[in-house]
Design a protein around this motif. Structure first.
Motif, PDB file in Angstrom:
ATOM      1  N   GLU A 185       4.238  18.814  -5.801  1.00 40.41           N
ATOM      2  CA  GLU A 185       4.414  18.276  -4.223  1.00 40.41           C
ATOM      3  C   GLU A 185       3.287  16.973  -4.026  1.00 40.41           C
ATOM      4  N   ASP A 186       1.954  17.506  -4.292  1.00 44.14           N
ATOM      5  CA  ASP A 186       1.081  16.249  -4.244  1.00 44.14           C
ATOM      6  C   ASP A 186       1.504  15.279  -4.998  1.00 44.14           C
ATOM      7  N   ALA A 187       1.887  15.266  -6.276  1.00 48.82           N
ATOM      8  CA  ALA A 187       2.044  14.321  -7.099  1.00 48.82           C
ATOM      9  C   ALA A 187       3.306  13.433  -6.569  1.00 48.82           C
ATOM     10  N   GLU A 188       4.319  14.204  -6.060  1.00 51.18           N
ATOM     11  CA  GLU A 188       5.500  13.764  -5.512  1.00 51.18           C
ATOM     12  C   GLU A 188       5.169  12.827  -4.224  1.00 51.18           C
ATOM     13  N   ARG A 189       4.350  13.123  -3.275  1.00 51.85           N
ATOM     14  CA  ARG A 189       3.916  12.468  -2.238  1.00 51.85           C
ATOM     15  C   ARG A 189       3.082  11.204  -2.601  1.00 51.85           C
ATOM     16  N   GLN A 190       2.236  11.536  -3.596  1.00 49.36           N
ATOM     17  CA  GLN A 190       1.685  10.252  -4.101  1.00 49.36           C
ATOM     18  C   GLN A 190       2.154   9.096  -4.642  1.00 49.36           C
ATOM     19  N   ARG A 191       3.336   9.666  -5.330  1.00 43.61           N
ATOM     20  CA  ARG A 191       4.131   8.681  -5.873  1.00 43.61           C
ATOM     21  C   ARG A 191       5.025   7.878  -4.951  1.00 43.61           C
ATOM     22  N   VAL A 192       5.538   8.669  -3.782  1.00 39.21           N
ATOM     23  CA  VAL A 192       6.153   8.068  -2.698  1.00 39.21           C
ATOM     24  C   VAL A 192       5.330   6.961  -2.099  1.00 39.21           C
ATOM     25  N   GLU A 193       3.983   7.364  -2.021  1.00 45.22           N
ATOM     26  CA  GLU A 193       3.171   6.463  -1.412  1.00 45.22           C
ATOM     27  C   GLU A 193       2.676   5.134  -1.950  1.00 45.22           C
ATOM     28  N   MET A 194       2.857   5.484  -3.271  1.00 50.05           N
ATOM     29  CA  MET A 194       2.584   4.304  -4.204  1.00 50.05           C
ATOM     30  C   MET A 194       3.555   3.473  -3.957  1.00 50.05           C
ATOM     31  N   GLU A 195       4.816   4.036  -4.311  1.00 47.89           N
ATOM     32  CA  GLU A 195       5.964   3.082  -4.405  1.00 47.89           C
ATOM     33  C   GLU A 195       5.962   2.433  -3.143  1.00 47.89           C
ATOM     34  N   GLN A 196       5.611   2.698  -1.688  1.00 49.50           N
ATOM     35  CA  GLN A 196       5.631   2.189  -0.778  1.00 49.50           C
ATOM     36  C   GLN A 196       4.513   1.029  -0.690  1.00 49.50           C
ATOM     37  N   LEU A 197       3.559   1.424  -1.104  1.00 54.50           N
ATOM     38  CA  LEU A 197       2.445   0.490  -1.178  1.00 54.50           C
ATOM     39  C   LEU A 197       2.807  -0.953  -2.007  1.00 54.50           C
ATOM     40  N   ARG A 198       3.646  -0.504  -3.364  1.00 49.56           N
ATOM     41  CA  ARG A 198       3.757  -1.472  -4.088  1.00 49.56           C
ATOM     42  C   ARG A 198       4.992  -2.331  -3.504  1.00 49.56           C
ATOM     43  N   ALA A 199       5.903  -1.600  -2.766  1.00 42.35           N
ATOM     44  CA  ALA A 199       6.854  -2.590  -1.957  1.00 42.35           C
ATOM     45  C   ALA A 199       6.218  -3.449  -1.128  1.00 42.35           C
ATOM     46  N   GLU A 200       5.137  -3.101  -0.482  1.00 41.47           N
ATOM     47  CA  GLU A 200       4.602  -3.784   0.775  1.00 41.47           C
ATOM     48  C   GLU A 200       3.942  -4.838  -0.092  1.00 41.47           C
ATOM     49  N   TYR A 201       3.089  -4.490  -1.178  1.00 46.25           N
ATOM     50  CA  TYR A 201       2.293  -5.609  -1.957  1.00 46.25           C
ATOM     51  C   TYR A 201       3.430  -6.683  -2.439  1.00 46.25           C
ATOM     52  N   GLU A 202       4.377  -6.308  -3.036  1.00 47.92           N
ATOM     53  CA  GLU A 202       5.446  -7.190  -3.392  1.00 47.92           C
ATOM     54  C   GLU A 202       5.859  -8.090  -2.422  1.00 47.92           C
ATOM     55  N   GLN A 203       6.127  -7.508  -1.253  1.00 44.91           N
ATOM     56  CA  GLN A 203       6.540  -8.274  -0.068  1.00 44.91           C
ATOM     57  C   GLN A 203       5.511  -9.350   0.362  1.00 44.91           C
ATOM     58  N   ARG A 204       4.113  -8.638   0.235  1.00 48.06           N
ATOM     59  CA  ARG A 204       3.267  -9.626   0.784  1.00 48.06           C
ATOM     60  C   ARG A 204       3.147 -10.757  -0.362  1.00 48.06           C
ATOM     61  N   LEU A 205       3.401 -10.323  -1.461  1.00 44.96           N
ATOM     62  CA  LEU A 205       3.207 -11.250  -2.690  1.00 44.96           C
ATOM     63  C   LEU A 205       4.099 -12.498  -2.468  1.00 44.96           C
ATOM     64  N   ALA A 206       5.261 -11.943  -2.379  1.00 37.09           N
ATOM     65  CA  ALA A 206       6.485 -12.992  -2.051  1.00 37.09           C
ATOM     66  C   ALA A 206       6.265 -13.990  -0.917  1.00 37.09           C
ATOM     67  N   HIS A 207       5.755 -13.302   0.146  1.00 38.82           N
ATOM     68  CA  HIS A 207       5.395 -14.191   1.380  1.00 38.82           C
ATOM     69  C   HIS A 207       4.259 -15.090   0.904  1.00 38.82           C
ATOM     70  N   ILE A 208       3.312 -14.876   0.168  1.00 38.67           N
ATOM     71  CA  ILE A 208       2.108 -15.566  -0.066  1.00 38.67           C
ATOM     72  C   ILE A 208       2.897 -16.732  -1.124  1.00 38.67           C
TER      73      ILE A 208
END
Lengths: 287, 174
Positions: B56-79
């Motif tokens: 469960e922890d691993a799954e939660r962390q994976r989801v968190e990482m996915e979110q972070l990655r999406a956020e970063y990608e968005q920010r990167l695109a913005h930059i």
């Protein structure tokens, strides 16, 4: 086959030569522990069964001292066994049956060892003696009925001994009196005792006797074909194939005894109708 | 062949042996439950719980990482977008500056050209005036010579040629 058994076999062979083939030969009841019988009057089979129980207790007591969440060695094996017992209980009793795994597992482990110890030279299988199997069957039914009493309560437990085919209680009472259903149920319970004990005893006693006879046959053959100037008691391992069969039967009978105990528990705990079908299926599997 | 049932019926059951085995098994069951089953079942549950929790922890962390990655990608695109916009702006500014410089230079060049043309025109005017003065002067001098000596036609021509040659030589000497 050990010295004493060999001696017995030789004696049996000589006996056969004297009195013809119709002589009664069974597995020997004298083992290396027979001196205890001479000293205290404790029969060999009881001594062996107690020693096996003691060995089990010591083994598991030692294991329980060094349990770990990361298992190794014997603990791994025993965990697999416990999971097997749990799945057996779940399939026989239904969800939540895991709590009866200790009963089923104890019966299986203990009976398996009692069956197998007869293969060690100088010992006999205590389960080849009816007293042991009757004792075990009584223990099994005692546990089954006490579980039933605890789980159902006295009233529901007693209701298991009557049939209620009609919605009217008076009609039901009349039906039970006329058909003697409670008596039939009581006889049924008693027959469980007989079936459990005789099946185990018969199978193991039969195997032991067959091994004994084949071992004797090895020595008789040497003599009969005149390969040696004098009959000597060097056996040919004629009993070897039967020994493998004995191992197989030891596992099967331990499994049958313990899974039937599980089925008897489920007969009381789950509904009557399902129970009968399961019992039927289990009996089919046993035979 | 002796059947087990016959064996049983021939035996006088000694119940104390049978019951001793029953009691022995019940004690064994109690001990096994305590040492062999309860702890193992507890460990199995514990391990199950731990594995479940880890997954469960691993799954939660994976989801968190996915979110972070999406956020970063968005920010990167913005930059990236921002950088492009800024670059475009700078280029526009540069173009504007270039245009301004060019037009200024062109204007200046035109001004210089105009001044030069004006100067040239002025010079020409001056030259024309000078030329006229000179021609007049020469005509006057020729007239003087004509008046001084009245000559025949050939002498006339010679004279004019002489004067012209002299004058031109003088001019070229200058």
């Amino acid at each position: 086959m050990t010295g004493s058994e060999l001696a017995a076999a030789a004696h049996g062979a000589a006996h056969a030569a004297e009195h013809g083939a119709g002589v009664h030969v069974s597995a020997p009841e004298e083992t290396w522990l027979h001196f205890l019988y001479n000293l205290f009057g404790i029969p060999d089979w009881l001594t062996i069964s107690l020693l096996v129980g003691l060995a089990l207790v010591i083994l598991f007591w030692r294991m329980s001292k060094r349990l770990s969440l990361y298992p190794s060695g014997f603990q791994t094996l025993w965990e697999m066994a416990v999971e097997f017992f749990e799945s057996l209980c779940r399939s026989a009793i239904g969800p939540g049956g895991e709590k009866y795994a200790p009963i089923i597992g104890s019966f299986f482990t203990y009976i398996l060892l009692l069956n197998l110890i007869g293969l060690i030279p100088g010992f006999m299988s205590p389960t080849a003696h009816p007293y042991i199997t009757i004792g075990l069957a009584i223990a099994s039914l005692t546990i089954v009925h006490s579980i039933a009493l605890r789980e159902l309560g006295l009233k529901n437990y007693l209701l298991h001994y009557v049939d209620r085919p009609f919605p009217n209680p008076l009609l039901n009472a009349a039906f039970n009196i006329i058909t003697l259903a409670p008596v039939v149920h009581l006889v049924g319970e008693f027959s469980k005792l007989i079936s459990l004990s005789i099946r185990l005893f018969g199978n193991i006693f039969g195997e032991d006797t067959v091994i004994f006879q084949f071992a004797s046959l090895g020595m008789i053959t040497l003599h009969a074909f005149g390969l040696l100037p004098k009959p000597i008691t060097v056996p040919l391992p004629f009993q070897l194939p039967v020994v493998f069969l004995h191992v197989l039967v030891a596992f099967i009978q331990a499994f049958v005894f313990s899974s039937l105990t599980a089925v008897y528990i489920s007969l009381f705990i789950s509904g009557h109708e399902e129970g009968h079908e399961e019992e039927h299926a289990a009996h089919e599997a046993a035979h | 062949m002796v059947s087990p049932l016959e064996v049983l019926s021939q035996m006088k059951l000694q119940w104390h042996w049978i019951l001793s085995q029953t009691v022995a098994f019940l004690i064994l069951y109690w001990l096994l439950r305590k040492f062999a089953f309860a702890p193992i079942q507890q460990i199995l549950r514990e391990r199950e719980e731990r594995v479940r929790k880890t997954i469960e922890d691993a799954e939660r962390q994976r989801v968190e990482m996915e979110q972070l990655r999406a956020e970063y990608e968005q920010r990167l695109a913005h930059i990236e977008e921002e950088a492009r916009a800024r670059l475009q702006e700078a280029m526009q500014q540069a173009y504007q500056a270039r245009d301004a410089l060019l037009s200024e230079a062109r204007e200046q060049a035109e001004r210089i050209l105009q001044r030069a043309q004006e100067q040239i025109a002025l010079e020409r005017e001056k030259l024309m005036v000078e030329l006229r003065d000179y021609i007049v002067d020469m005509a006057v001098r020729m007239a003087e010579k004509l008046i001084e000596r009245s000559l025949d036609r050939t002498a006339h021509h010679e004279l004019i040629n002489d004067i012209l040659e002299k004058e031109l030589r003088e001019r070229t000497k200058h």
